[in-house]
Design a protein around this motif. Structure first.
Motif, mmCIF file in Angstrom:
data_model
loop_
_atom_site.group_PDB
_atom_site.id
_atom_site.type_symbol
_atom_site.label_atom_id
_atom_site.label_comp_id
_atom_site.label_asym_id
_atom_site.label_seq_id
_atom_site.Cartn_x
_atom_site.Cartn_y
_atom_site.Cartn_z
ATOM 1 N N GLY A 165 0.819 -1.207 0.000
ATOM 2 C CA GLY A 165 0.000 0.000 0.000
ATOM 3 C C GLY A 165 0.851 1.254 0.000
ATOM 4 N N VAL A 166 0.182 2.364 0.328
ATOM 5 C CA VAL A 166 0.856 3.661 0.361
ATOM 6 C C VAL A 166 1.258 3.959 1.800
ATOM 7 C CG1 VAL A 166 0.604 6.130 -0.136
ATOM 8 C CG2 VAL A 166 -0.562 4.456 -1.579
ATOM 9 N N TYR A 167 2.498 4.344 1.992
ATOM 10 C CA TYR A 167 3.040 4.649 3.328
ATOM 11 C C TYR A 167 3.411 6.130 3.405
ATOM 12 C CZ TYR A 167 3.445 -0.300 4.593
ATOM 13 O OH TYR A 167 3.175 -1.606 4.909
ATOM 14 N N ASP A 168 3.535 6.637 4.645
ATOM 15 C CA ASP A 168 3.917 8.049 4.799
ATOM 16 C C ASP A 168 5.412 8.261 4.533
ATOM 17 O OD1 ASP A 168 4.826 6.856 7.092
ATOM 18 O OD2 ASP A 168 3.817 8.225 8.488
ATOM 19 N N SER A 169 6.193 7.173 4.547
ATOM 20 C CA SER A 169 7.594 7.229 4.116
ATOM 21 C C SER A 169 7.955 5.844 3.561
ATOM 22 C CB SER A 169 8.518 7.640 5.265
ATOM 23 O OG SER A 169 8.135 7.001 6.455
ATOM 24 N N ASP A 170 9.110 5.726 2.949
ATOM 25 C CA ASP A 170 9.463 4.479 2.263
ATOM 26 C C ASP A 170 9.596 3.315 3.261
ATOM 27 O OD1 ASP A 170 10.529 2.420 0.816
ATOM 28 O OD2 ASP A 170 12.075 3.626 -0.182
ATOM 29 N N ALA A 177 7.414 3.237 9.265
ATOM 30 C CA ALA A 177 6.565 3.946 8.291
ATOM 31 C C ALA A 177 5.110 3.520 8.501
ATOM 32 C CB ALA A 177 7.025 3.609 6.873
ATOM 33 N N ARG A 178 4.189 4.486 8.350
ATOM 34 C CA ARG A 178 2.769 4.212 8.609
ATOM 35 C C ARG A 178 2.028 3.992 7.288
ATOM 36 N NH1 ARG A 178 -2.045 6.963 9.893
ATOM 37 N NH2 ARG A 178 -1.206 8.905 9.063
ATOM 38 N N ARG A 179 1.213 2.936 7.259
ATOM 39 C CA ARG A 179 0.484 2.610 6.036
ATOM 40 C C ARG A 179 -0.921 3.237 6.065
ATOM 41 N NH1 ARG A 179 -2.662 -1.307 3.238
ATOM 42 N NH2 ARG A 179 -3.637 -1.906 5.190
ATOM 43 N N GLY A 194 5.054 8.489 -2.116
ATOM 44 C CA GLY A 194 5.724 7.752 -3.201
ATOM 45 C C GLY A 194 4.781 6.782 -3.885
ATOM 46 N N VAL A 195 5.323 5.783 -4.493
ATOM 47 C CA VAL A 195 4.603 4.684 -5.177
ATOM 48 C C VAL A 195 4.065 5.067 -6.558
ATOM 49 C CG1 VAL A 195 2.783 2.926 -5.078
ATOM 50 C CG2 VAL A 195 3.975 3.544 -3.016
ATOM 51 N N MET A 196 3.402 6.233 -6.657
ATOM 52 C CA MET A 196 2.911 6.657 -7.974
ATOM 53 C C MET A 196 3.300 8.100 -8.212
ATOM 54 S SD MET A 196 -0.828 5.124 -8.661
ATOM 55 C CE MET A 196 -1.005 5.318 -10.413
ATOM 56 N N ASP A 197 3.508 8.450 -9.479
ATOM 57 C CA ASP A 197 3.939 9.822 -9.738
ATOM 58 C C ASP A 197 2.748 10.778 -9.774
ATOM 59 O OD1 ASP A 197 3.386 10.364 -12.871
ATOM 60 O OD2 ASP A 197 3.938 8.288 -12.518
ATOM 61 N N SER A 198 3.056 12.054 -9.566
ATOM 62 C CA SER A 198 1.994 13.044 -9.376
ATOM 63 C C SER A 198 1.161 13.255 -10.639
ATOM 64 C CB SER A 198 2.597 14.360 -8.908
ATOM 65 O OG SER A 198 3.575 14.787 -9.826
ATOM 66 N N THR A 199 1.749 13.069 -11.816
ATOM 67 C CA THR A 199 0.974 13.252 -13.056
ATOM 68 C C THR A 199 -0.155 12.222 -13.107
ATOM 69 O OG1 THR A 199 3.066 13.841 -14.095
ATOM 70 C CG2 THR A 199 1.207 13.533 -15.566
ATOM 71 N N ALA A 200 0.185 10.978 -12.767
ATOM 72 C CA ALA A 200 -0.821 9.906 -12.793
ATOM 73 C C ALA A 200 -1.925 10.192 -11.777
ATOM 74 C CB ALA A 200 -0.155 8.563 -12.499
ATOM 75 N N THR A 233 -4.023 0.104 -0.345
ATOM 76 C CA THR A 233 -4.469 1.465 -0.052
ATOM 77 C C THR A 233 -5.351 1.949 -1.194
ATOM 78 O OG1 THR A 233 -2.452 1.975 1.154
ATOM 79 C CG2 THR A 233 -3.724 3.853 0.347
ATOM 80 N N LEU A 234 -6.537 2.448 -0.824
ATOM 81 C CA LEU A 234 -7.432 3.007 -1.838
ATOM 82 C C LEU A 234 -7.147 4.503 -1.944
ATOM 83 C CD1 LEU A 234 -9.926 2.524 -3.725
ATOM 84 C CD2 LEU A 234 -11.325 3.264 -1.788
ATOM 85 N N VAL A 235 -6.827 4.958 -3.144
ATOM 86 C CA VAL A 235 -6.624 6.389 -3.387
ATOM 87 C C VAL A 235 -7.854 6.880 -4.150
ATOM 88 C CG1 VAL A 235 -5.046 8.156 -4.285
ATOM 89 C CG2 VAL A 235 -4.135 5.894 -3.661
ATOM 90 N N SER A 236 -8.587 7.789 -3.538
ATOM 91 C CA SER A 236 -9.823 8.268 -4.176
ATOM 92 C C SER A 236 -10.142 9.674 -3.651
ATOM 93 C CB SER A 236 -10.974 7.304 -3.883
ATOM 94 O OG SER A 236 -11.256 7.326 -2.499
ATOM 95 N N ALA A 237 -11.273 10.201 -4.076
ATOM 96 C CA ALA A 237 -11.653 11.552 -3.645
ATOM 97 C C ALA A 237 -12.007 11.570 -2.165
ATOM 98 C CB ALA A 237 -12.812 12.055 -4.473
#
Ligand code: UDP
Length: 237
Positions: A165-170, A177-179, A194-200, A233-237
């Motif tokens: 998932g997405v963590y607050d640090s690597d 690091a917190r997930r 991290g994990v995905m770039d900002s454009t995406a 980790t779900l990334v959404s609105a």
């Protein structure tokens, strides 16, 4: 298990085709990945794949070593075509019907990317592998994944990685690091996660496309996320 989606796009990073050696194509690893994809298709879910190329060449690293960035990026896109062909072969050995569609014309080995044709392939139950990212330098295959997911009307972008998932640090460097179970696009961008770039991420935010970041190295995880299990980790609105 009952699928939660009817059409998904799975981003497979180059790294997840490399196996333990960390570079190149590991045939056992690619076969495992193919089996996971076939399992999803067998549940009646239309699945498209975007292949990365970082196991062979990553533009930003190659440019740091002296190759012009644009040239290095085109090399990276060609690398993703090689991965796509390897994955296609592995998928077909697992019994799937597939098509590779490339953003860079290589008509002897792949179809050109034509959105309406890609959708038709999916409707016919074929696994579509999108190669060569967006076809433009200075982008990543994550952005290619977001773009193609929107084009084909996928309900979610599944981002398979080596972490859960997405963590607050690597998490590979910082032991405590917190997930996040969930994170908004806004926070993802503001915290520069991290994990995905900002454009995406920005593209997904503008078009309200949810992203699930999950660990693809655990067998069965692709089907689990497709069946709506929150294992990343779900990334959404
Ligand atoms: N690339 C590019 N434009 C794109 C997609 C990819 O220039 O639309 C290049 C870029 O150099 C990138 C490389 O292809 O580093 C390999 O893709 P990526 O790093 O996204 O692969 P992954 O990390 O998923 O293996």
């Amino acid at each position: 298990m009952k699928p939660a989606y009817t059409r998904v796009l799975l981003k497979v990073s180059g790294q997840s085709l490399a196996g333990a050696q960390g570079f190149g194509i590991d045939t056992a690893q690619i076969h495992r990945t193919a089996q996971e994809i076939v399992e999803v298709a067998e549940h009646g879910v239309e699945i498209a794949i975007v292949c990365g190329g970082g196991n062979i060449i990553r533009g930003i690293n190659a440019s740091a070593e002296g190759i012009s960035r644009a040239a290095a990026d085109y090399m990276g896109m060609l690398a993703s075509i090689m991965n796509a062909l390897a994955l296609q072969d592995a998928l077909e050995k697992c019994g799937a019907r597939t098509r590779v569609m490339s953003a860079i014309e290589v008509k002897q080995v792949a179809e050109p990317h034509i959105r309406r044709r890609a959708v038709r392939h999916l409707e016919k139950g074929r696994v579509v592998i999108f190669a060569a990212g967006t076809g433009n330098p200075f982008f990543t295959t994550d952005t290619g994944g977001a773009l193609r997911a929107m084009e084909i009307g996928a309900q979610i972008l599944l981002k398979g990685t080596r972490v859960d998932g997405v963590y607050d640090s690597d998490p590979e460097k910082v032991p405590d690091a917190r997930r996040y179970d969930q994170v908004s696009y806004k926070d993802f961008l503001a915290l520069n996660l991290g994990v995905m770039d900002s454009t995406a991420i920005a593209l997904c935010q503008d078009n309200k496309l949810p992203i699930m970041v999950f660990d693809m190295s655990v067998p069965g995880n692709v089907l689990k996320v497709v069946c709506g299990e929150t294992i990343g980790t779900l990334v959404s609105a």
